[in-house]
Design a protein around this motif. Structure first.
Motif, PDB file in Angstrom:
ATOM      1  N   ASP A 210       0.833  -1.199   0.000  1.00 63.01           N
ATOM      2  CA  ASP A 210       0.000   0.000   0.000  1.00 63.01           C
ATOM      3  C   ASP A 210       0.877   1.263   0.000  1.00 63.01           C
ATOM      4  O   ASP A 210       2.101   1.193   0.094  1.00 63.01           O
ATOM      5  N   ALA A 211       0.222   2.401  -0.097  1.00 63.84           N
ATOM      6  CA  ALA A 211       0.948   3.680  -0.172  1.00 63.84           C
ATOM      7  C   ALA A 211       1.784   3.930   1.072  1.00 63.84           C
ATOM      8  O   ALA A 211       2.905   4.459   0.982  1.00 63.84           O
ATOM      9  N   GLU A 212       1.272   3.561   2.233  1.00 63.40           N
ATOM     10  CA  GLU A 212       2.033   3.755   3.481  1.00 63.40           C
ATOM     11  C   GLU A 212       3.321   2.931   3.473  1.00 63.40           C
ATOM     12  O   GLU A 212       4.374   3.411   3.903  1.00 63.40           O
ATOM     13  N   ALA A 213       3.253   1.713   2.972  1.00 63.35           N
ATOM     14  CA  ALA A 213       4.445   0.862   2.895  1.00 63.35           C
ATOM     15  C   ALA A 213       5.482   1.472   1.958  1.00 63.35           C
ATOM     16  O   ALA A 213       6.677   1.497   2.273  1.00 63.35           O
ATOM     17  N   TRP A 214       5.025   1.958   0.792  1.00 60.89           N
ATOM     18  CA  TRP A 214       5.941   2.584  -0.158  1.00 60.89           C
ATOM     19  C   TRP A 214       6.564   3.852   0.424  1.00 60.89           C
ATOM     20  O   TRP A 214       7.758   4.109   0.248  1.00 60.89           O
ATOM     21  N   THR A 215       5.762   4.621   1.126  1.00 64.48           N
ATOM     22  CA  THR A 215       6.261   5.861   1.727  1.00 64.48           C
ATOM     23  C   THR A 215       7.319   5.571   2.777  1.00 64.48           C
ATOM     24  O   THR A 215       8.370   6.225   2.808  1.00 64.48           O
ATOM     25  N   SER A 216       7.060   4.591   3.618  1.00 60.22           N
ATOM     26  CA  SER A 216       8.044   4.265   4.660  1.00 60.22           C
ATOM     27  C   SER A 216       9.309   3.672   4.047  1.00 60.22           C
ATOM     28  O   SER A 216      10.426   3.968   4.492  1.00 60.22           O
ATOM     29  N   LEU A 217       9.167   2.851   3.005  1.00 60.29           N
ATOM     30  CA  LEU A 217      10.349   2.319   2.322  1.00 60.29           C
ATOM     31  C   LEU A 217      11.162   3.455   1.709  1.00 60.29           C
ATOM     32  O   LEU A 217      12.399   3.472   1.826  1.00 60.29           O
ATOM     33  N   ALA A 218      10.483   4.404   1.095  1.00 57.12           N
ATOM     34  CA  ALA A 218      11.177   5.556   0.513  1.00 57.12           C
ATOM     35  C   ALA A 218      11.899   6.365   1.586  1.00 57.12           C
ATOM     36  O   ALA A 218      13.003   6.870   1.348  1.00 57.12           O
ATOM     37  N   ALA A 219      11.308   6.481   2.762  1.00 52.10           N
ATOM     38  CA  ALA A 219      11.950   7.216   3.857  1.00 52.10           C
ATOM     39  C   ALA A 219      13.234   6.522   4.296  1.00 52.10           C
ATOM     40  O   ALA A 219      14.266   7.178   4.509  1.00 52.10           O
ATOM     41  N   PHE A 220      13.193   5.206   4.427  1.00 45.86           N
ATOM     42  CA  PHE A 220      14.414   4.476   4.822  1.00 45.86           C
ATOM     43  C   PHE A 220      15.461   4.530   3.718  1.00 45.86           C
ATOM     44  O   PHE A 220      16.653   4.705   3.993  1.00 45.86           O
TER      45      PHE A 220
ATOM     46  N   MET B 189      25.396  -2.494   0.717  1.00 46.06           N
ATOM     47  CA  MET B 189      25.285  -2.336   2.170  1.00 46.06           C
ATOM     48  C   MET B 189      24.163  -1.370   2.559  1.00 46.06           C
ATOM     49  O   MET B 189      23.367  -1.654   3.463  1.00 46.06           O
ATOM     50  N   PHE B 190      24.087  -0.229   1.874  1.00 41.61           N
ATOM     51  CA  PHE B 190      23.041   0.737   2.191  1.00 41.61           C
ATOM     52  C   PHE B 190      21.658   0.208   1.802  1.00 41.61           C
ATOM     53  O   PHE B 190      20.672   0.494   2.474  1.00 41.61           O
ATOM     54  N   SER B 191      21.584  -0.568   0.732  1.00 42.62           N
ATOM     55  CA  SER B 191      20.300  -1.168   0.339  1.00 42.62           C
ATOM     56  C   SER B 191      19.829  -2.163   1.388  1.00 42.62           C
ATOM     57  O   SER B 191      18.651  -2.164   1.780  1.00 42.62           O
ATOM     58  N   LEU B 192      20.738  -3.010   1.856  1.00 42.41           N
ATOM     59  CA  LEU B 192      20.386  -3.966   2.914  1.00 42.41           C
ATOM     60  C   LEU B 192      20.007  -3.236   4.200  1.00 42.41           C
ATOM     61  O   LEU B 192      19.071  -3.637   4.906  1.00 42.41           O
ATOM     62  N   ASN B 193      20.727  -2.181   4.498  1.00 46.02           N
ATOM     63  CA  ASN B 193      20.445  -1.397   5.699  1.00 46.02           C
ATOM     64  C   ASN B 193      19.055  -0.757   5.620  1.00 46.02           C
ATOM     65  O   ASN B 193      18.293  -0.774   6.590  1.00 46.02           O
ATOM     66  N   ALA B 194      18.723  -0.202   4.469  1.00 48.21           N
ATOM     67  CA  ALA B 194      17.407   0.407   4.289  1.00 48.21           C
ATOM     68  C   ALA B 194      16.306  -0.641   4.436  1.00 48.21           C
ATOM     69  O   ALA B 194      15.300  -0.415   5.126  1.00 48.21           O
ATOM     70  N   ALA B 195      16.504  -1.786   3.808  1.00 51.30           N
ATOM     71  CA  ALA B 195      15.507  -2.859   3.901  1.00 51.30           C
ATOM     72  C   ALA B 195      15.352  -3.330   5.341  1.00 51.30           C
ATOM     73  O   ALA B 195      14.232  -3.582   5.806  1.00 51.30           O
ATOM     74  N   SER B 196      16.451  -3.426   6.047  1.00 57.30           N
ATOM     75  CA  SER B 196      16.420  -3.875   7.433  1.00 57.30           C
ATOM     76  C   SER B 196      15.609  -2.927   8.316  1.00 57.30           C
ATOM     77  O   SER B 196      14.714  -3.363   9.062  1.00 57.30           O
ATOM     78  N   GLY B 197      15.905  -1.647   8.232  1.00 54.05           N
ATOM     79  CA  GLY B 197      15.160  -0.669   9.018  1.00 54.05           C
ATOM     80  C   GLY B 197      13.687  -0.666   8.661  1.00 54.05           C
ATOM     81  O   GLY B 197      12.812  -0.594   9.536  1.00 54.05           O
ATOM     82  N   TRP B 198      13.398  -0.771   7.359  1.00 52.08           N
ATOM     83  CA  TRP B 198      12.017  -0.778   6.902  1.00 52.08           C
ATOM     84  C   TRP B 198      11.248  -1.987   7.434  1.00 52.08           C
ATOM     85  O   TRP B 198      10.095  -1.864   7.864  1.00 52.08           O
ATOM     86  N   LEU B 199      11.891  -3.160   7.430  1.00 52.05           N
ATOM     87  CA  LEU B 199      11.227  -4.359   7.955  1.00 52.05           C
ATOM     88  C   LEU B 199      10.837  -4.185   9.420  1.00 52.05           C
ATOM     89  O   LEU B 199       9.740  -4.572   9.831  1.00 52.05           O
ATOM     90  N   VAL B 200      11.729  -3.603  10.196  1.00 53.82           N
ATOM     91  CA  VAL B 200      11.437  -3.380  11.615  1.00 53.82           C
ATOM     92  C   VAL B 200      10.316  -2.367  11.763  1.00 53.82           C
ATOM     93  O   VAL B 200       9.388  -2.548  12.558  1.00 53.82           O
ATOM     94  N   TRP B 201      10.369  -1.294  10.992  1.00 48.94           N
ATOM     95  CA  TRP B 201       9.310  -0.279  11.061  1.00 48.94           C
ATOM     96  C   TRP B 201       7.958  -0.876  10.673  1.00 48.94           C
ATOM     97  O   TRP B 201       6.953  -0.639  11.339  1.00 48.94           O
ATOM     98  N   ARG B 202       7.943  -1.641   9.590  1.00 47.27           N
ATOM     99  CA  ARG B 202       6.673  -2.231   9.131  1.00 47.27           C
ATOM    100  C   ARG B 202       6.105  -3.192  10.163  1.00 47.27           C
ATOM    101  O   ARG B 202       4.891  -3.273  10.333  1.00 47.27           O
ATOM    102  N   ALA B 203       6.955  -3.923  10.841  1.00 47.00           N
ATOM    103  CA  ALA B 203       6.483  -4.918  11.814  1.00 47.00           C
ATOM    104  C   ALA B 203       6.081  -4.286  13.140  1.00 47.00           C
ATOM    105  O   ALA B 203       5.167  -4.778  13.805  1.00 47.00           O
ATOM    106  N   HIS B 204       6.750  -3.205  13.541  1.00 49.83           N
ATOM    107  CA  HIS B 204       6.557  -2.684  14.901  1.00 49.83           C
ATOM    108  C   HIS B 204       6.282  -1.194  14.993  1.00 49.83           C
ATOM    109  O   HIS B 204       5.912  -0.708  16.065  1.00 49.83           O
TER     110      HIS B 204
END
Length: 156
Positions: free
Chosen positions: A2-12, A54-69
């Protein structure tokens, strides 16, 4: 997604691009080229490619935590943000200020911050923690390289 998921991914992704921008602003240049480097120094072309991963993995990692919690993960995400600041500071210290000694302190703090993020992320998202292991490994290499550069260039 959804749009919220894309927005948060873009932020990370944006936060990681901002940290990576330090490497574009403070480039190795002639000073670095004149330094003695260990034989195991990766070629210059490898650094941007490895950091992209490294930065791509880092962004994905932060996003996964944000999306879950979400906001429940605030403490872990503050440490995560601090690690981005430390990462950005390294290029400024090493290449911009030409202070390999301060860069070594910074990369040590960066290593500790990444280890802390892994520990904080693990109970929240084991996958997010695993995604950061290559980053920790690369920063370990960067720290060893930084130390060896100081040893090989005591007057630099």
């Amino acid at each position: 997604m959804d749009a919220e998921a894309w927005t948060s991914l873009a932020a990370f992704a944006g936060a990681n691009v901002a940290a990576a921008a330090s490497g574009a602003l403070f480039k190795p240049g002639d000073w670095y080229a004149s330094l003695n480097r260990p034989g195991w120094t990766p070629p210059n072309w490898a650094f941007p490619l490895v950091w992209l991963v490294m930065f791509s993995l880092n962004a994905a990692s932060g996003w996964l935590v944000w999306r879950a919690h979400g906001p429940e993960a605030a403490a872990a995400l503050v440490v995560y943000g601090g690690s981005l600041v430390l990462n950005a500071a390294w290029s400024w210290l090493f290449f911009g200020r030409r202070r390999m000694d301060l860069a070594l302190v910074d990369v040590g703090l960066l290593w500790l911050s990444i280890a802390a993020v892994i520990a904080l992320f693990r109970p929240l998202s084991p996958l997010a923690a695993l995604l950061l292991l290559p980053y920790l490994g690369w920063v370990t290499i960067a720290a060893a390289l930084n130390l060896r550069m100081i040893q090989l260039n005591p007057k630099a």
